[in-house]
Design an enzyme around this catalytic site. Structure first.
Site, PDB file in Angstrom:
ATOM      1  N   LEU A   1     -33.456   1.481 -14.195  1.00 30.70           N
ATOM      2  CA  LEU A   1     -34.899   1.216 -13.400  1.00 30.70           C
ATOM      3  C   LEU A   1     -35.618   2.621 -13.549  1.00 30.70           C
ATOM      4  CD1 LEU A   1     -36.811  -0.099 -11.214  1.00 30.70           C
ATOM      5  CD2 LEU A   1     -35.507   1.007  -9.683  1.00 30.70           C
TER       6      LEU A   1
ATOM      7  N   ILE B   1     -31.074   5.765 -13.334  1.00 25.21           N
ATOM      8  CA  ILE B   1     -32.643   5.993 -13.105  1.00 25.21           C
ATOM      9  C   ILE B   1     -33.398   6.560 -14.561  1.00 25.21           C
ATOM     10  CG2 ILE B   1     -34.476   7.184 -11.729  1.00 25.21           C
ATOM     11  CD1 ILE B   1     -32.506   5.118 -10.500  1.00 25.21           C
ATOM     12  N   LYS B   2     -34.326   5.917 -14.908  1.00 26.89           N
ATOM     13  CA  LYS B   2     -34.979   6.145 -16.215  1.00 26.89           C
ATOM     14  C   LYS B   2     -36.022   7.278 -15.937  1.00 26.89           C
ATOM     15  CE  LYS B   2     -35.932   3.303 -19.592  1.00 26.89           C
ATOM     16  NZ  LYS B   2     -36.636   2.133 -20.182  1.00 26.89           N
ATOM     17  N   ILE B   3     -36.010   8.407 -16.569  1.00 26.73           N
ATOM     18  CA  ILE B   3     -36.789   9.783 -16.419  1.00 26.73           C
ATOM     19  C   ILE B   3     -37.226   9.929 -17.916  1.00 26.73           C
ATOM     20  CG2 ILE B   3     -37.143  11.975 -15.858  1.00 26.73           C
ATOM     21  CD1 ILE B   3     -34.589  11.648 -13.704  1.00 26.73           C
TER      22      ILE B   3
END
Length: 368
Positions: free
Chosen positions: A110, A141-143
């Site tokens: 996400l 978690i996509k960064i």
């Protein structure tokens, strides 16, 4: 399905993830069938994927209408619905995550808001918030791997988050990302906290590189190198991966159970119709990597893909390709920066379009 070509890729220790999510694929059982039949081992999402999911069906209309009068902003409402979908997908993949090697795969990604791609503190704040709200061990978690977000990546890893670093196009930035990951693990270890349960991938984008570089090559009389730059860069990135995640510094973390950050091949759907539709899967099959592919690409590979261990072959050719590109005066680091800037914008536009759609549906409900 012993002869399933997608499933066969895992024999070479590469995991296939699906670069797509919507409610229909979960509601109909299709995602579960792909896990079983194709050996699918994860899912990635991004703002463009969610925009398509919201725009192409009425699956979200009832939930949006039910919250039309709430005090949630349109963005807060989006994340509430997206988190619900991500939780469901993560639950479907929990058996993969909890397999023979716990945490080797089974992840669902996400992404933080693309509006924060150049904002360090806001990115880490939202990453921590999303991690806590999704509340699943097998979520990433996509960064984005932008310069301002490198400290956010380090902080997220130090805080114990699984992280998918996205929008990587160049070798220098990729190596900087590996340093942020390793430093974050070292920070965590220094606090006396475990590093064994943390997973990460570095999403190296492919087809977009060739779409930008190929016309430059043609102008310089290097048409024979068309479609070769992205694959050559990916193979060089893999060499960096093998170098960085070895040696004394990494071994100190590995001794404590730390897992190396895997390279993930992204943007693997072919955008040039003259190129074989399975190209970016076939060319980079190799150990301890991930390929996240669109549904059409997975379907194509299942039908006519060729499975061979290709990632660690042709390394000399890859090096020669990059030298020729450089000697032709093409600055690949400048290319990577341009692609990063364009990539941020390409995620911002559908994100804003989706929020506008949510706002319109809320307004329509209120007017009824």
């Amino acid at each position: 399905m012993a002869d399933n070509k997608v499933k066969e890729i895992y024999n070479y220790r590469q995991s296939i993830w699906l670069d797509f999510i919507d409610r229909a694929i979960m509601r109909t059982g299709k995602l579960e069938r792909m896990i079983e039949d194709d050996g699918l081992r994860g899912v990635t999402s991004n703002p463009a994927i969610f925009e398509k999911a919201f725009a192409s069906s009425a699956d979200y209309d009832e939930d949006i209408s039910a919250r039309a009068d709430s005090e949630l902003s349109d963005e807060q409402l989006f994340y509430e619905l997206a988190i619900s979908d991500i939780r469901k997908a993560a639950d479907l993949f929990y058996g993969v995550y909890n397999g023979k090697v716990v945490g080797a795969d089974g992840f669902v990604s996400l992404e933080v808001s693309p509006e924060l791609a150049l904002e360090t503190e806001d990115t880490i704040s939202q990453a921590l918030d999303l991690w806590q709200r999704v509340d699943r061990k097998n979520v990433m978690i996509k960064i984005p791997g932008t310069k301002p977000c490198l400290p956010a990546i380090r902080k997220a890893i130090a805080a114990g988050l699984n992280v998918n670093v996205t929008l990587l196009f160049g070798l220098e930035r990729y190596e900087a990302v590996t340093d942020a990951i390793i430093t974050g693990l070292e920070d965590r270890l220094a606090k006396g906290e475990p590093v064994s349960g943390i997973a990460s991938v570095a999403s190296f984008f492919l087809s977009r590189i060739d779409i930008l570089v190929d016309p430059m090559l043609e102008e310089k009389g290097l048409k024979d190198l068309k479609g070769e730059t992205a694959i050559a860069l990916a193979k060089e990135a893999y060499a960096i991966y093998k170098r960085v995640f070895s040696g004394e510094r990494w071994q100190q973390l590995a001794d404590q159970g730390a897992k190396p950050q895997r390279l993930l091949w992204a943007s693997t759907g072919v955008k040039d119709t003259t190129v074989k539709d399975t190209k970016y899967v076939e060319a980079l099959i190799g150990p301890d990597t991930v390929n996240t592919a669109p549904l059409d690409t997975i379907n194509a590979f299942r039908d006519h893909g060729i499975v061979n261990p290709t990632l660690e072959s042709g390394l000399e050719t890859a090096g020669n390709t990059l030298r020729q590109v450089k000697n032709a005066g093409i600055d690949l680091e400048a290319v990577s920066q341009q692609l990063e800037t364009e990539g941020i914008q390409k995620f911002k536009e559908p994100y804003q379009k989706m929020l506008q759609a949510i706002a319109a549906k809320r307004k329509k409900k209120k007017e009824l």
